[in-house]
Design a protein around this motif. Structure first.
Motif, PDB file in Angstrom:
ATOM      1  N   ALA A   1       0.814  -1.216   0.000  1.00 28.78           N
ATOM      2  CA  ALA A   1       0.000   0.000   0.000  1.00 28.78           C
ATOM      3  C   ALA A   1       0.849   1.269   0.000  1.00 28.78           C
ATOM      4  O   ALA A   1       0.415   2.305  -0.500  1.00 28.78           O
ATOM      5  CB  ALA A   1      -0.931  -0.005   1.209  1.00 28.78           C
ATOM      6  N   ASP A   2       2.055   1.203   0.523  1.00 29.53           N
ATOM      7  CA  ASP A   2       2.942   2.365   0.605  1.00 29.53           C
ATOM      8  C   ASP A   2       3.899   2.344  -0.587  1.00 29.53           C
ATOM      9  O   ASP A   2       4.744   1.455  -0.687  1.00 29.53           O
ATOM     10  CB  ASP A   2       3.721   2.314   1.916  1.00 29.53           C
ATOM     11  N   PRO A   3       3.790   3.322  -1.491  1.00 27.69           N
ATOM     12  CA  PRO A   3       4.639   3.309  -2.690  1.00 27.69           C
ATOM     13  C   PRO A   3       6.144   3.254  -2.391  1.00 27.69           C
ATOM     14  O   PRO A   3       6.880   2.572  -3.100  1.00 27.69           O
ATOM     15  CB  PRO A   3       4.272   4.603  -3.413  1.00 27.69           C
ATOM     16  N   LEU A   4       6.593   3.946  -1.351  1.00 27.15           N
ATOM     17  CA  LEU A   4       8.023   3.913  -1.035  1.00 27.15           C
ATOM     18  C   LEU A   4       8.441   2.535  -0.518  1.00 27.15           C
ATOM     19  O   LEU A   4       9.488   2.006  -0.919  1.00 27.15           O
ATOM     20  CB  LEU A   4       8.385   4.985  -0.010  1.00 27.15           C
ATOM     21  N   ALA A   5       7.629   1.955   0.336  1.00 27.22           N
ATOM     22  CA  ALA A   5       7.946   0.612   0.851  1.00 27.22           C
ATOM     23  C   ALA A   5       7.897  -0.403  -0.289  1.00 27.22           C
ATOM     24  O   ALA A   5       8.724  -1.312  -0.358  1.00 27.22           O
ATOM     25  CB  ALA A   5       6.962   0.218   1.956  1.00 27.22           C
ATOM     26  N   ARG A   6       6.949  -0.241  -1.192  1.00 23.68           N
ATOM     27  CA  ARG A   6       6.831  -1.148  -2.345  1.00 23.68           C
ATOM     28  C   ARG A   6       8.057  -1.027  -3.241  1.00 23.68           C
ATOM     29  O   ARG A   6       8.617  -2.029  -3.689  1.00 23.68           O
ATOM     30  CB  ARG A   6       5.545  -0.827  -3.118  1.00 23.68           C
ATOM     31  N   ALA A   7       8.521   0.192  -3.475  1.00 27.72           N
ATOM     32  CA  ALA A   7       9.707   0.407  -4.315  1.00 27.72           C
ATOM     33  C   ALA A   7      10.941  -0.194  -3.650  1.00 27.72           C
ATOM     34  O   ALA A   7      11.754  -0.842  -4.311  1.00 27.72           O
ATOM     35  CB  ALA A   7       9.909   1.897  -4.569  1.00 27.72           C
ATOM     36  N   ARG A   8      11.075   0.018  -2.323  1.00 27.58           N
ATOM     37  CA  ARG A   8      12.195  -0.578  -1.587  1.00 27.58           C
ATOM     38  C   ARG A   8      12.171  -2.100  -1.723  1.00 27.58           C
ATOM     39  O   ARG A   8      13.196  -2.732  -1.978  1.00 27.58           O
ATOM     40  CB  ARG A   8      12.107  -0.211  -0.100  1.00 27.58           C
ATOM     41  N   TYR A   9      10.995  -2.687  -1.558  1.00 25.96           N
ATOM     42  CA  TYR A   9      10.854  -4.138  -1.641  1.00 25.96           C
ATOM     43  C   TYR A   9      11.230  -4.636  -3.039  1.00 25.96           C
ATOM     44  O   TYR A   9      11.960  -5.618  -3.178  1.00 25.96           O
ATOM     45  CB  TYR A   9       9.424  -4.558  -1.296  1.00 25.96           C
TER      46      TYR A   9
ATOM     47  N   ALA B   1      16.180   3.731 -10.431  1.00 21.60           N
ATOM     48  CA  ALA B   1      15.041   3.607  -9.518  1.00 21.60           C
ATOM     49  C   ALA B   1      15.499   3.743  -8.067  1.00 21.60           C
ATOM     50  O   ALA B   1      14.825   4.373  -7.248  1.00 21.60           O
ATOM     51  CB  ALA B   1      14.327   2.272  -9.731  1.00 21.60           C
ATOM     52  N   ARG B   2      16.655   3.168  -7.744  1.00 20.03           N
ATOM     53  CA  ARG B   2      17.180   3.286  -6.382  1.00 20.03           C
ATOM     54  C   ARG B   2      17.473   4.753  -6.034  1.00 20.03           C
ATOM     55  O   ARG B   2      17.211   5.196  -4.924  1.00 20.03           O
ATOM     56  CB  ARG B   2      18.448   2.449  -6.222  1.00 20.03           C
ATOM     57  N   GLU B   3      18.033   5.478  -6.982  1.00 14.28           N
ATOM     58  CA  GLU B   3      18.321   6.893  -6.747  1.00 14.28           C
ATOM     59  C   GLU B   3      17.017   7.679  -6.583  1.00 14.28           C
ATOM     60  O   GLU B   3      16.908   8.531  -5.693  1.00 14.28           O
ATOM     61  CB  GLU B   3      19.158   7.478  -7.882  1.00 14.28           C
ATOM     62  N   ILE B   4      16.034   7.397  -7.404  1.00 10.18           N
ATOM     63  CA  ILE B   4      14.742   8.084  -7.280  1.00 10.18           C
ATOM     64  C   ILE B   4      14.090   7.731  -5.946  1.00 10.18           C
ATOM     65  O   ILE B   4      13.500   8.585  -5.288  1.00 10.18           O
ATOM     66  CB  ILE B   4      13.824   7.744  -8.472  1.00 10.18           C
ATOM     67  N   LEU B   5      14.224   6.481  -5.537  1.00 19.37           N
ATOM     68  CA  LEU B   5      13.692   6.065  -4.242  1.00 19.37           C
ATOM     69  C   LEU B   5      14.340   6.875  -3.114  1.00 19.37           C
ATOM     70  O   LEU B   5      13.651   7.359  -2.209  1.00 19.37           O
ATOM     71  CB  LEU B   5      13.917   4.569  -4.037  1.00 19.37           C
ATOM     72  N   ARG B   6      15.651   7.060  -3.174  1.00 18.85           N
ATOM     73  CA  ARG B   6      16.332   7.882  -2.162  1.00 18.85           C
ATOM     74  C   ARG B   6      15.786   9.317  -2.171  1.00 18.85           C
ATOM     75  O   ARG B   6      15.554   9.915  -1.119  1.00 18.85           O
ATOM     76  CB  ARG B   6      17.842   7.892  -2.394  1.00 18.85           C
TER      77      ARG B   6
END
Length: 170
Positions: free
Chosen positions: A52-60, A142-147
């Motif tokens: 449900a959390d876009p940041l947690a989903r991207a991290r996963y 994607a990792r950089e955007i996540l940061r």
């Protein structure tokens, strides 16, 4: 695998699974060992929160793709961009401090929040596109955007806290 999630469908399925697990527990069915039921419910809760959390989903997803890559491939994925993230964090904090020192601090903080939301939305759109084609280069981006999104999220929470303090003074 897709980054996009239908949040209403996710919530519906989550509630359905939780209902089923609780019904099984209430009926005392031995489909699972009794000690596993609470663990299963905890795993379902954790999965739901992650999806449900876009940041947690991207991290996963980044972690998942990293596990699938060979060690030689992942060796190059270091801390690239973290120095620039620190600088950006300092700049955002300075912007927020300056906003709270203006003649209309509430309006200035609201403007900062709008800018943060716009930047987050643009990065979120870019993140979706990168996960649609999860090549090693796109995953690195994607990792950089996540940061960057995590930084913007922290700054947004800080700005919301300051906004709440300003409102409480009125």
């Amino acid at each position: 695998m897709s980054f996009a999630v239908d949040v209403s469908l996710l919530a519906e399925r989550y509630r359905s699974i939780v209902r089923w697990l609780r019904t099984e527990a209430l009926l005392g069915r031995e489909t699972q060992d009794a000690g596993e039921r609470p663990q299963s419910l905890g795993l379902v809760d954790e999965a739901y929160r992650t999806l449900a959390d876009p940041l947690a989903r991207a991290r996963y997803l980044c972690d998942l793709y990293d596990r699938d890559r060979q060690p030689a491939e992942s060796a190059g994925s270091g801390a690239g961009g973290r120095g620039s993230s620190l600088m950006e964090q300092i700049e955002l904090e300075e912007t927020l401090v300056a906003a709270t020192n203006r003649s209309d601090p509430a309006g200035a903080v609201a403007k900062v929040l709008t800018e943060l939301a716009e930047r987050s939305a643009a990065l979120d759109k870019e993140l979706h596109a990168l996960f649609d084609d999860p090549s090693p280069e796109n995953l690195s981006a994607a990792r950089e955007i996540l940061r960057q999104l995590e930084l913007l999220s922290r700054c947004r929470r800080d700005a919301e806290d300051r906004q709440a303090v300003l409102r409480s003074r009125d």
